[in-house]
Design an enzyme around this catalytic site. Structure first.
Site, PDB file in Angstrom:
ATOM      1  N   GLY A 216       0.836  -1.176  -0.129  1.00  0.00           N
ATOM      2  CA  GLY A 216       0.093  -0.025   0.000  1.00  0.00           C
ATOM      3  C   GLY A 216       0.684   1.279  -0.013  1.00  0.00           C
ATOM      4  O   GLY A 216       1.946   1.292  -0.206  1.00  0.00           O
ATOM      5  N   GLY A 218       2.375   5.000   1.598  1.00  0.00           N
ATOM      6  CA  GLY A 218       2.460   5.456   3.144  1.00  0.00           C
ATOM      7  C   GLY A 218       3.991   4.827   3.464  1.00  0.00           C
ATOM      8  O   GLY A 218       4.578   3.912   2.951  1.00  0.00           O
ATOM      9  N   GLY A 219       4.411   5.349   4.788  1.00  0.00           N
ATOM     10  CA  GLY A 219       5.861   4.927   5.157  1.00  0.00           C
ATOM     11  C   GLY A 219       6.071   3.471   5.607  1.00  0.00           C
ATOM     12  O   GLY A 219       6.948   2.836   5.295  1.00  0.00           O
ATOM     13  N   ILE A 220       4.851   3.039   6.298  1.00  0.00           N
ATOM     14  CA  ILE A 220       5.097   1.698   6.888  1.00  0.00           C
ATOM     15  C   ILE A 220       5.187   0.480   5.789  1.00  0.00           C
ATOM     16  O   ILE A 220       6.074  -0.143   6.034  1.00  0.00           O
ATOM     17  CB  ILE A 220       4.023   1.373   7.974  1.00  0.00           C
ATOM     18  CG1 ILE A 220       4.057   2.430   8.979  1.00  0.00           C
ATOM     19  CG2 ILE A 220       4.222   0.018   8.647  1.00  0.00           C
ATOM     20  CD1 ILE A 220       3.016   2.425  10.088  1.00  0.00           C
ATOM     21  N   GLU A 239      -1.599  -2.805  -6.489  1.00  0.00           N
ATOM     22  CA  GLU A 239      -2.412  -1.370  -7.136  1.00  0.00           C
ATOM     23  C   GLU A 239      -1.139  -0.652  -7.710  1.00  0.00           C
ATOM     24  O   GLU A 239      -1.148  -0.177  -8.809  1.00  0.00           O
ATOM     25  CB  GLU A 239      -3.118  -0.863  -6.012  1.00  0.00           C
ATOM     26  CG  GLU A 239      -3.769   0.423  -6.459  1.00  0.00           C
ATOM     27  CD  GLU A 239      -4.313   0.997  -5.104  1.00  0.00           C
ATOM     28  OE1 GLU A 239      -5.458   0.169  -4.789  1.00  0.00           O
ATOM     29  OE2 GLU A 239      -4.044   2.228  -4.638  1.00  0.00           O
ATOM     30  N   LEU A 314      -4.932   5.196   9.954  1.00  0.00           N
ATOM     31  CA  LEU A 314      -4.666   6.506  10.926  1.00  0.00           C
ATOM     32  C   LEU A 314      -5.190   6.199  12.119  1.00  0.00           C
ATOM     33  O   LEU A 314      -4.609   6.633  13.231  1.00  0.00           O
ATOM     34  CB  LEU A 314      -5.512   7.899  10.372  1.00  0.00           C
ATOM     35  CG  LEU A 314      -4.829   8.307   8.885  1.00  0.00           C
ATOM     36  CD1 LEU A 314      -5.665   9.467   8.256  1.00  0.00           C
ATOM     37  CD2 LEU A 314      -3.602   8.871   8.848  1.00  0.00           C
ATOM     38  N   GLY A 337      -7.067   1.093  -2.566  1.00  0.00           N
ATOM     39  CA  GLY A 337      -7.285  -0.076  -2.743  1.00  0.00           C
ATOM     40  C   GLY A 337      -7.243  -0.998  -1.429  1.00  0.00           C
ATOM     41  O   GLY A 337      -7.146  -2.090  -1.529  1.00  0.00           O
ATOM     42  N   LYS A 362       1.277  12.790  16.872  1.00  0.00           N
ATOM     43  CA  LYS A 362       1.619  14.273  17.475  1.00  0.00           C
ATOM     44  C   LYS A 362       2.469  13.806  18.735  1.00  0.00           C
ATOM     45  O   LYS A 362       2.166  14.215  19.871  1.00  0.00           O
ATOM     46  CB  LYS A 362       0.362  14.919  17.680  1.00  0.00           C
ATOM     47  CG  LYS A 362      -0.552  15.088  16.519  1.00  0.00           C
ATOM     48  CD  LYS A 362      -0.054  16.093  15.731  1.00  0.00           C
ATOM     49  CE  LYS A 362      -1.137  15.881  14.434  1.00  0.00           C
ATOM     50  NZ  LYS A 362       0.004  16.330  13.202  1.00  0.00           N
TER      51      LYS A 362
HETATM   52  N1  COA Z   1      -5.239  12.055  14.857  1.00  0.00           N
HETATM   53  C1  COA Z   1      -4.722  13.156  14.642  1.00  0.00           C
HETATM   54  N2  COA Z   1      -3.670  13.133  13.566  1.00  0.00           N
HETATM   55  C2  COA Z   1      -3.088  11.848  13.192  1.00  0.00           C
HETATM   56  C3  COA Z   1      -3.780  10.826  13.390  1.00  0.00           C
HETATM   57  C4  COA Z   1      -4.727  10.742  14.701  1.00  0.00           C
HETATM   58  N3  COA Z   1      -5.500   9.528  14.965  1.00  0.00           N
HETATM   59  N4  COA Z   1      -3.241   9.828  12.574  1.00  0.00           N
HETATM   60  C5  COA Z   1      -2.165  10.427  12.163  1.00  0.00           C
HETATM   61  N5  COA Z   1      -2.304  11.543  12.327  1.00  0.00           N
HETATM   62  C6  COA Z   1      -1.389  12.418  11.428  1.00  0.00           C
HETATM   63  C7  COA Z   1       0.083  12.163  11.657  1.00  0.00           C
HETATM   64  O1  COA Z   1       0.789  12.690  12.863  1.00  0.00           O
HETATM   65  C8  COA Z   1       0.555  12.758  10.337  1.00  0.00           C
HETATM   66  O2  COA Z   1       0.741  13.964  10.363  1.00  0.00           O
HETATM   67  P1  COA Z   1       2.329  14.682  10.120  1.00  0.00           P
HETATM   68  O3  COA Z   1       2.551  14.647   8.620  1.00  0.00           O
HETATM   69  O4  COA Z   1       1.893  16.239  10.565  1.00  0.00           O
HETATM   70  O5  COA Z   1       3.424  14.044  10.915  1.00  0.00           O
HETATM   71  C9  COA Z   1      -0.436  12.380   9.156  1.00  0.00           C
HETATM   72  O6  COA Z   1      -1.750  12.533  10.232  1.00  0.00           O
HETATM   73  C10 COA Z   1      -0.199  11.062   8.602  1.00  0.00           C
HETATM   74  O7  COA Z   1      -0.144  10.085   9.378  1.00  0.00           O
HETATM   75  P2  COA Z   1       1.015   8.997   8.885  1.00  0.00           P
HETATM   76  O8  COA Z   1       0.821   7.787   9.782  1.00  0.00           O
HETATM   77  O9  COA Z   1       2.427   9.550   8.886  1.00  0.00           O
HETATM   78  O10 COA Z   1       0.245   8.467   7.561  1.00  0.00           O
HETATM   79  P3  COA Z   1       1.326   7.803   6.161  1.00  0.00           P
HETATM   80  O11 COA Z   1       2.115   9.003   5.686  1.00  0.00           O
HETATM   81  O12 COA Z   1       1.927   6.709   6.680  1.00  0.00           O
HETATM   82  O13 COA Z   1      -0.039   7.769   5.320  1.00  0.00           O
HETATM   83  C11 COA Z   1      -2.247   7.042   4.597  1.00  0.00           C
HETATM   84  C12 COA Z   1      -1.100   6.902   5.822  1.00  0.00           C
HETATM   85  C13 COA Z   1      -3.056   8.422   5.045  1.00  0.00           C
HETATM   86  C14 COA Z   1      -1.702   7.187   3.174  1.00  0.00           C
HETATM   87  C15 COA Z   1      -3.136   5.901   4.729  1.00  0.00           C
HETATM   88  O14 COA Z   1      -3.712   5.746   5.959  1.00  0.00           O
HETATM   89  C16 COA Z   1      -4.155   5.913   3.854  1.00  0.00           C
HETATM   90  O15 COA Z   1      -4.502   6.652   2.954  1.00  0.00           O
HETATM   91  N6  COA Z   1      -4.694   4.605   3.676  1.00  0.00           N
HETATM   92  C17 COA Z   1      -5.992   4.503   2.998  1.00  0.00           C
HETATM   93  C18 COA Z   1      -5.744   4.003   1.786  1.00  0.00           C
HETATM   94  C19 COA Z   1      -4.846   2.895   1.508  1.00  0.00           C
HETATM   95  O16 COA Z   1      -4.483   2.139   2.230  1.00  0.00           O
HETATM   96  N7  COA Z   1      -4.257   2.462   0.076  1.00  0.00           N
HETATM   97  C20 COA Z   1      -3.610   1.493  -0.222  1.00  0.00           C
HETATM   98  C21 COA Z   1      -3.371   1.008  -1.614  1.00  0.00           C
HETATM   99  S1  COA Z   1      -2.545   2.106  -2.386  1.00  0.00           S
END
Ligand code: COA
Length: 432
Positions: A216, A218-220, A239, A314, A337, A362
């Site tokens: 997927g 994102g960083g992880i 995807e 998130l 996806g 945070k």
């Molecule tokens: N409350 C407040 N802020 C939150 C939060 C919460 N519960 N969870 C995360 N955040 C903030 C983080 O602190 C971070 O902020 P920053 O950029 O200021 O540090 C931001 O939200 C993003 O969180 P992070 O864990 O760094 O997300 P990520 O970059 O790893 O991305 C997504 C994760 C958003 C891409 C992912 O959750 C997503 O979109 N998933 C759905 C789509 C998907 O899975 N697609 C896969 C097929 S391609």
């Protein structure tokens, strides 16, 4: 009969000329990410005030064009199928629209006319000797729009790879052609810290040789990938193809030999990475780019045994409901996806669907494992689909577990500073 070269010459023009094919009210479909055509979208932005009610629908806009402008949203506005850096602020402020979707179903929504697709603006490779262009950067929903649109405008760029798969458009289908030659935008790997690395290790340890992977966004997910280079006979059915997957191919970990569906081939629907990735995709029989209703269909992807899906979230509540795409009611990204591949992995014999997230946000002030989702949160993966949830504190396996067992397993992987209050909240909710 007109030769393909004559047809090409007749259809070639400037980006501004191509705008003559637009009508007020049109929905323009633009491919995911770097498949967006910069010359066309720049021209549209410059001339936006001469149109009314044009919408630009796209997953993950990567550049902030001039039309991202609240003052002119009645002329041209963005309709996000997934928010990214360029579109998020507009979505949160309400002057960009949001179309909820599963990525696998966008092509179907277009085919059935539920989502309009009047015009396609897309990047494409140069035309081959048979008159075909490749939409290799994003076959996604754009191929479905090609079959339905009144107007198809391709921005032909020699840097776009000619990939294999179902991503080809014939010159006879094209309304107008625009040429550009700027390098394809390169998108680097996200920053990976110790928390992401720890989560990546839990997941990597649960991936067997011979598994087929969906990675997927994102960083992880990328932190997992870099810990898989010593694995053997991995397959790719995903995807997004990015540099992480390229690293696995280069390390020899990916052979695609153990896949049940299209053995020997990697499948993806869009590309986002470096020039190295785009070069790798060119005329490479190891890779096929297909529309998202093919790559992301759980019934197709799930035909692979040992399918591993790795997707980020998130916020997760004590039942396991995943709010992966909004922070409360504020949109952040989209479903993409995620649900498609969680379901695919659940269908796959030996499959594993991982939802990964740091335990806090945070600077450890907010727990991302919560008793109930913040009001307004968009649920991406439901309690019925979710299986493995992973934080830096471990793995919670949820399918088949009672609500009480789920809450216990999720509290055990929450940040220790929040476990007491989560337990107290669970007691109040009568989960325990
Ligand atoms: N409350 C407040 N802020 C939150 C939060 C919460 N519960 N969870 C995360 N955040 C903030 C983080 O602190 C971070 O902020 P920053 O950029 O200021 O540090 C931001 O939200 C993003 O969180 P992070 O864990 O760094 O997300 P990520 O970059 O790893 O991305 C997504 C994760 C958003 C891409 C992912 O959750 C997503 O979109 N998933 C759905 C789509 C998907 O899975 N697609 C896969 C097929 S391609």
């Amino acid at each position: 009969m007109q030769t393909t070269q004559t047809a090409y010459a007749a259809k070639r023009g400037s980006a501004t000329d191509a705008l003559n094919h637009l009508r007020d009210g049109d929905m323009i479909i633009v491919p995911t990410g770097v498949g967006e055509p910069p010359a066309l979208l720049t021209a549209l932005s410059e001339h936006r005030r001469q149109f009314r009610d044009i919408k630009v629908a796209q997953i993950l806009a990567v550049r902030k064009y001039g039309y991202f402008d609240p003052e002119t949203a009645q002329h041209v506005r963005h309709a996000a199928l997934f928010f990214g850096g360029a579109s998020r602020a507009a979505g949160q402020a309400g002057w960009a629209d949001f179309i909820p979707n599963y990525f696998s179903e966008i092509p179907v929504m277009i085919e059935r006319g539920q989502m309009p697709a009047d015009v396609v603006f897309s990047m494409a490779s140069p035309m081959d000797a048979n008159g075909y262009f490749a939409l290799s950067l994003g076959a996604d929903y754009t191929m479905a729009a090609i079959a339905r649109a009144r107007v198809i405008v391709l921005e032909v760029n020699p840097n776009v790879p000619f990939a294999h798969g179902q991503c080809h458009v014939h010159i006879s289908q094209v309304t107008a052609l625009v040429e550009s030659s700027e390098p394809i935008l390169e998108v680097g790997l996200p920053k990976i810290g110790p928390v992401q690395e720890a989560i990546g290790k839990y997941v990597a340890d649960m991936i067997d040789d011979g598994s087929t992977l969906q990675i997927g966004y994102g960083g992880i997910p990328d932190a997992v990938v870099i810990q898989l280079t010593a694995k053997r006979d991995l397959g790719i059915h995903t995807e997004m193809i990015g540099d992480g997957i390229l690293t696995l191919v280069e390390s020899g970990a990916v052979t695609n030999r153990k896949k049940n569906f299209m053995p020997g081939k990697m499948l993806a629907t869009f590309a986002l990475g470096s020039k190295r990735l785009y070069d790798f995709m060119h005329q490479n029989p190891m890779l096929e780019m297909h529309p998202a209703n093919y790559t992301n269909d759980p019934y197709i992807a799930g035909q692979n045994d040992n399918l591993v899906a790795i997707n980020a979230s998130l916020q997760v509540d004590l039942l396991g409901q995943c709010g992966s795409e909004s922070i409360g009611a504020l949109p952040y990204s989209g479903t993409g996806g995620q649900t498609d591949f969680v379901r695919a992995a659940n269908r796959s014999r030996g499959g594993k669907a991982f939802i990964v997230l740091p335990s806090t946000a945070k600077d450890d002030t907010i727990s991302r494992i919560v008793p109930t989702l913040t009001p307004g949160t968009h649920v991406s993966t439901s309690k019925n689909d979710v299986n493995y949830v992973v934080t830096e504190y471990g793995v919670a396996q949820l399918r088949g577990k009672t609500a009480k067992q789920r809450a216990e397993a999720l509290i055990a992987i929450a940040h220790p500073a929040f476990r007491g209050e989560l337990r107290a909240a669970a007691n109040k909710l009568l989960v325990f």
